[in-house]
Design an enzyme around this catalytic site. Structure first.
Site, PDB file in Angstrom:
ATOM      1  N   HIS A  99       0.953  -1.219  -0.092  1.00 30.97           N
ATOM      2  CA  HIS A  99      -0.046   0.129   0.032  1.00 30.97           C
ATOM      3  C   HIS A  99       0.858   1.309  -0.039  1.00 30.97           C
ATOM      4  O   HIS A  99       0.499   2.401  -0.735  1.00 30.97           O
ATOM      5  CB  HIS A  99      -0.751   0.080   1.276  1.00 30.97           C
ATOM      6  CG  HIS A  99      -1.743  -0.901   1.455  1.00 30.97           C
ATOM      7  ND1 HIS A  99      -1.730  -2.043   2.273  1.00 30.97           N
ATOM      8  CD2 HIS A  99      -2.800  -1.489   0.769  1.00 30.97           C
ATOM      9  CE1 HIS A  99      -2.664  -3.075   2.161  1.00 30.97           C
ATOM     10  NE2 HIS A  99      -3.505  -2.594   1.358  1.00 30.97           N
TER      11      HIS A  99
ATOM     12  N   ASP B 297      -3.505  -7.407  -7.968  1.00 33.26           N
ATOM     13  CA  ASP B 297      -4.969  -7.910  -8.128  1.00 33.26           C
ATOM     14  C   ASP B 297      -5.208  -7.413  -9.693  1.00 33.26           C
ATOM     15  O   ASP B 297      -5.962  -6.507  -9.958  1.00 33.26           O
ATOM     16  CB  ASP B 297      -5.672  -7.042  -7.348  1.00 33.26           C
ATOM     17  CG  ASP B 297      -5.354  -7.398  -5.660  1.00 33.26           C
ATOM     18  OD1 ASP B 297      -5.933  -8.334  -5.524  1.00 33.26           O
ATOM     19  OD2 ASP B 297      -4.824  -6.512  -5.038  1.00 33.26           O
TER      20      ASP B 297
HETATM   21  P1  AMP Z   1      -6.292  -4.026  -0.610  1.00 32.60           P
HETATM   22  O1  AMP Z   1      -6.316  -3.571   0.867  1.00 32.60           O
HETATM   23  O2  AMP Z   1      -5.914  -5.439  -0.407  1.00 32.60           O
HETATM   24  O3  AMP Z   1      -7.841  -3.985  -1.031  1.00 32.60           O
HETATM   25  O4  AMP Z   1      -5.341  -3.552  -1.520  1.00 32.60           O
HETATM   26  C1  AMP Z   1      -5.387  -2.147  -1.749  1.00 32.60           C
HETATM   27  C2  AMP Z   1      -4.678  -1.758  -3.134  1.00 32.60           C
HETATM   28  O5  AMP Z   1      -3.314  -2.222  -2.651  1.00 32.60           O
HETATM   29  C3  AMP Z   1      -5.053  -2.627  -4.306  1.00 32.60           C
HETATM   30  O6  AMP Z   1      -4.980  -1.763  -5.205  1.00 32.60           O
HETATM   31  C4  AMP Z   1      -4.103  -3.721  -4.269  1.00 32.60           C
HETATM   32  O7  AMP Z   1      -3.846  -4.277  -5.420  1.00 32.60           O
HETATM   33  C5  AMP Z   1      -2.841  -3.155  -3.696  1.00 32.60           C
HETATM   34  N1  AMP Z   1      -1.939  -3.918  -3.097  1.00 32.60           N
HETATM   35  C6  AMP Z   1      -2.183  -4.912  -2.324  1.00 32.60           C
HETATM   36  N2  AMP Z   1      -0.944  -5.555  -2.151  1.00 32.60           N
HETATM   37  C7  AMP Z   1      -0.211  -5.371  -2.931  1.00 32.60           C
HETATM   38  C8  AMP Z   1       1.214  -5.575  -3.178  1.00 32.60           C
HETATM   39  N3  AMP Z   1       1.952  -6.452  -2.526  1.00 32.60           N
HETATM   40  N4  AMP Z   1       2.045  -4.611  -3.847  1.00 32.60           N
HETATM   41  C9  AMP Z   1       1.287  -3.771  -4.626  1.00 32.60           C
HETATM   42  N5  AMP Z   1       0.248  -3.240  -4.614  1.00 32.60           N
HETATM   43  C10 AMP Z   1      -0.568  -4.216  -3.592  1.00 32.60           C
END
Ligand code: AMP
Length: 282
Positions: free
Chosen positions: A35, A148
């Site tokens: 994030h 994702d």
């Molecule tokens: P989430 O909180 O899991 O819904 O993720 C929020 C955002 O962070 C989304 O756009 C995810 O694709 C991105 N994200 C989650 N994990 C990663 C990672 N390891 N590397 C880059 N972006 C990430």
């Protein structure tokens, strides 16, 4: 950092900054370096950065996954302050939806592969909440992680089809040193599982390099599946392992030069469902 819990507070803040180029990073909290990398990208190209934290009930098809989703708001606020974010929007479900939302979104062929059939209703819920967040925050750019990949393609489709006035900026996946993609769900793994989960990335990289060297996709997938089977003590179930066109996300049988390919996986380590992918060209 301003913390807004209501749409009205965001609206007021937004009207005070109506000329600023807003970079927006939507999240579900339990923040990690993945994030933070999105926030850094946003800071490079925006005047002000807005982050949202909202665990969206509509995008969880599995109630236990929703209940067990890690929530660490106090720690997240500290991280966001230290990162220099200007506004955090952290609504609750009643604020976000009021009465139950009934609109559903159908992403057609993008929803007929991988996460689509395995998580019925997921992308409709994602599209609805992200659409709402875009309307509330009104960013010029929104940053999404390629971890994702299918979510990125769904959001790009929604923005294109509805002429939403913003750009979607996909950002690379941040990984642990063993290759495991950072994810809020990793906190539900034991230390041993986390250490051993590097195998997921290894399988993706080995499969990609075999395909690059000329192994057929079907042969490379057979080999990858046999590695996964040998590691059933760790990876208890593989929902899918697929090689797809990285833009249409439709499965491919043969590689074409210069076309971006993604090898995508969803698997369980114990009760924790993880997804990952690797994008490459031959
Ligand atoms: P989430 O909180 O899991 O819904 O993720 C929020 C955002 O962070 C989304 O756009 C995810 O694709 C991105 N994200 C989650 N994990 C990663 C990672 N390891 N590397 C880059 N972006 C990430």
């Amino acid at each position: 950092m301003v913390i807004a819990y209501t749409k009205q507070e965001v609206k007021t803040w937004r009207s005070e900054h109506h000329n600023a180029v807003i970079g927006f990073v939507p999240t579900m909290g339990a923040l990690h370096k993945g994030h933070l990398a999105l926030i850094e990208e946003a800071q490079k190209v925006s005047d002000l950065v807005v982050v949202s934290i909202f665990v969206n009930p509509l995008q969880f098809n599995n109630p236990s996954d929703f209940e067990k989703y890690p929530q660490t708001l106090a720690a997240d606020i500290q991280l966001l302050k230290a990162a220099g974010v200007e506004l955090l929007f952290a609504p609750n479900a009643a604020e976000m939806y009021g009465s139950t939302a009934t609109l559903t979104l159908d992403f057609g062929s993008l929803n007929q592969v991988m996460e689509g059939p395995n998580r019925p209703g997921h992308f409709s819920g994602v599209g609805l909440v992200v659409g709402k967040l875009f309307n509330i925050v009104q960013p010029a750019k929104a940053f999404f992680g390629l971890k994702d990949l299918q979510q990125v393609r769904v959001i790009e489709r929604m923005v294109a089809d509805l002429d939403m006035p913003l750009s979607i900026i996909p950002c690379p996946t941040i990984r642990e040193s063993n290759g495991l993609a950072l994810s809020s769900r990793n906190t539900r793994l034991t230390e041993i599982q986390r250490n051993e989960a590097g195998i997921i990335y290894q399988v993706l990289s080995d499969t990609a390099s075999k395909i690059k060297k000329g192994t057929s996709i079907s042969e490379a997938l057979l080999m990858a599946n046999s590695v996964l089977e040998r590691n059933q003590g760790l990876i208890t179930n593989t929902e899918y392992l697929q090689v797809v066109n990285a833009h249409s996300l439709q499965p491919i049988k043969y590689v074409e030069e210069a076309v971006e390919i993604a090898i995508c996986i969803a698997c369980f380590i114990g009760e924790v469902r993880l997804i990952d992918n690797l994008i490459f060209k031959v």
